[in-house]
Enzyme design. Structure first.
Site, PDB file in Angstrom:
ATOM      1  CG  ASP A   1      38.552 -14.085 -35.675  1.00  0.00           C
ATOM      2  OD1 ASP A   1      38.455 -14.863 -36.651  1.00  0.00           O
ATOM      3  OD2 ASP A   1      38.377 -12.863 -35.751  1.00  0.00           O
TER       4      ASP A   1
ATOM      5  CE1 TYR B   1      39.417  -5.427 -38.913  1.00  0.00           C
ATOM      6  CE2 TYR B   1      39.402  -7.428 -40.242  1.00  0.00           C
ATOM      7  CZ  TYR B   1      38.924  -6.152 -39.997  1.00  0.00           C
ATOM      8  OH  TYR B   1      37.961  -5.602 -40.808  1.00  0.00           O
TER       9      TYR B   1
ATOM     10  CE  LYS C   1      40.170 -12.858 -44.307  1.00  0.00           C
ATOM     11  NZ  LYS C   1      40.541 -12.233 -43.054  1.00  0.00           N
TER      12      LYS C   1
HETATM   13  C1  LIG Z   1      39.471 -11.222 -42.328  1.00  0.00           C
HETATM   14  C2  LIG Z   1      39.235 -11.388 -40.898  1.00  0.00           C
HETATM   15  C3  LIG Z   1      38.013 -11.061 -40.295  1.00  0.00           C
HETATM   16  C4  LIG Z   1      36.925 -10.349 -41.034  1.00  0.00           C
HETATM   17  O1  LIG Z   1      36.411 -11.108 -42.077  1.00  0.00           O
HETATM   18  P1  LIG Z   1      35.604 -10.349 -43.248  1.00  0.00           P
HETATM   19  O2  LIG Z   1      35.081 -11.465 -44.068  1.00  0.00           O
HETATM   20  O3  LIG Z   1      36.620  -9.482 -43.922  1.00  0.00           O
HETATM   21  O4  LIG Z   1      34.545  -9.551 -42.601  1.00  0.00           O
HETATM   22  C5  LIG Z   1      37.818 -11.386 -38.972  1.00  0.00           C
HETATM   23  N1  LIG Z   1      38.778 -11.986 -38.268  1.00  0.00           N
HETATM   24  C6  LIG Z   1      39.970 -12.296 -38.792  1.00  0.00           C
HETATM   25  C7  LIG Z   1      40.986 -13.009 -37.952  1.00  0.00           C
HETATM   26  C8  LIG Z   1      40.255 -11.986 -40.121  1.00  0.00           C
HETATM   27  O5  LIG Z   1      41.456 -12.251 -40.624  1.00  0.00           O
END
Ligand SMILES: *Cc1c(COP(=O)(O)O)cnc(C)c1O
Length: 433
Positions: free
Chosen positions: A245, A150, A273
């Protein structure tokens, strides 16, 4: 076999009814609605340390931890004081502040491959912007992602593998143009051969490979030995950018993220995060030549009214300044205890369970199959997870309300919390077995 206990939450239920009349679907992010586990979502009134308290006044040991940001626990006193002081100086200026420079410096020190950084407001924005930079830098439109990873909800990432021989992606959501999705190619996590095939087939057309170096959004799936280094080599061979990511793994896998832990250099990194310590922050950064393409030093447009917000920067700085080796040792120990406790309890109850654990992240998958990619994650019995979830919730433990999410530990979790959680899991699994 008796059904797991199921608690009632009259105040949360009333609030959810009200919420459904005003918020789209009653929540501001879909997983919060508990659709994957049934029942009404808990409305949270307050939290401290490893504990959250719902609208009905019940306390839970929290393993959601705001989905990862709260590595130091809920509302640590020092952070609350820092935020109060920052707020008193002004909540937003729309002009640069020293805090952004200092936090940028901290990020660079922890992740030396990030030579330049840009703060944004979410992980979604970070990934979306990194894709734009990668496309601008290479003059190519296609990106590769892995099934089950994601990267937020920007259009190019809401894509799954197409059918048949085509490797062109198809949208996972209405509203994503087919043309956008067709520029996203989907490979299999932990399968370098699948990446090689996609890059061969689209030779000269791929800007970047996006990967969660530790997958956290199909449940926790660590990279196989050599997978990340193999990606680096493939990307170098094809002159494709490698984007990590690290929105979850950044500052969690280690202070230097997964890139520090595994020693593999990405060209660009997405952060979120933990970097905001519970306030809305994201960031992307990497090679200086790439980041200098971003406006105002370069032509790639990307901006934000609240980007680098002083409260968010203060929270991020407080959080990053407390990432000690001792913290990671402790988190790893607690995580190993919890993982082993869950696995033992499942074995004793005769319930098939695979616990994937890495650092301070784990996911108990209700399956006999080893989980190393999206397909094997999908062998998990989601109905069993839902019963497990409800059983734990009734016993004062709040796990993620979906099988395909990570459980997050924090500095505030204690040996006692872990022992209580294992006891609750043992009782629940006995009822299920
Ligand atoms: C949570 C998450 C996102 C998106 O971050 P948001 O602050 O919710 O937009 C993108 N990449 C990864 C790996 C994530 O866990």
């Amino acid at each position: 076999m008796s059904a797991p206990r199921r608690a009632v939450h009259p105040k949360s239920r009333k609030l959810f009814q009200r919420a459904q009349a005003v918020l789209a679907g009653g929540v501001d992010s879909p997983v919060r609605a508990f659709r994957a586990v049934g029942g009404d979502p808990l409305f949270i009134r307050r939290a401290a340390g490893a504990c959250i308290v719902d609208a009905d006044g019940r306390r839970y040991i929290d393993y959601v931890m705001s989905w990862g940001p709260l590595i130091h626990g809920h509302a640590p006193r020092g952070l609350v004081r820092t935020l109060a002081a920052a707020a008193a100086r002004g909540t937003s200026f729309g002009a640069p502040t020293e805090l952004e420079v200092t936090l940028g410096d901290r990020v660079r020190r922890l992740m030396p491959w990030i030579e330049r950084v840009r703060f944004v407001n979410s992980g979604t924005e970070a990934a979306m912007s990194a894709a734009r930079v990668a496309r601008a830098a290479t003059g190519r439109d296609r990106i590769v992602k892995f099934e089950g990873c994601y990267h937020g909800h920007a259009d190019p990432f809401l894509v799954k593998a197409g059918s048949g021989a085509l490797t062109l992606g198809t949208p996972t959501s209405p509203g994503v143009p087919a043309a956008t999705a067709a520029d996203t190619l989907v490979a299999t996590y932990n399968d370098l051969g699948s990446v090689e095939r996609v890059l061969d087939e689209h030779h000269g057309a791929v800007a970047a490979v996006f990967v969660e170096p530790i997958a956290g959004n199909m449940g926790v799936v660590p990279p196989a030995e050599g997978f990340l280094a193999g990606l680096r080599a493939l990307c170098d061979r094809e002159q494709v950018l490698l984007v990590f990511d690290e929105v979850i793994s950044g500052f969690r896998a280690s202070a230097g993220g997964a890139q520090g832990l595994f020693g593999v250099r990405p060209d660009l990194t997405c952060l979120g995060k933990i970097i905001g310590g519970g306030l809305p922050v994201g960031a992307y950064g990497g090679r200086r030549d790439l980041m200098e393409l971003v406006a105002p030093s370069g032509p790639v447009y990307q901006a934000g009214t609240l980007s680098g917000n002083p409260l968010a920067m203060a929270a991020g700085l407080w959080t990053l300044d407390r990432l000690t080796p001792r913290l990671y040792r402790r988190l790893a120990r607690l995580n190993a205890t919890l993982a082993a406790g869950l696995a033992d309890a499942a074995r004793a109850a005769g319930v098939p369970l695979q616990v994937n654990a890495v650092g301070s992240l784990l996911t108990p998958f209700f399956t006999r199959a080893a989980v190393r990619d999206f397909q094997s994650a999908c062998t998990a019995d989601t109905a069993a997870y839902a019963r497990f979830f409800q059983g734990l919730l009734a016993r004062g433990v709040y796990p993620p309300p979906s099988q395909f999410e990570g459980w997050f530990l924090s500095a505030a979790h204690t040996e006692r919390d872990i022992a209580k959680t294992i006891a609750a899991a043992r009782e629940t699994l006995e009822e299920m077995g």
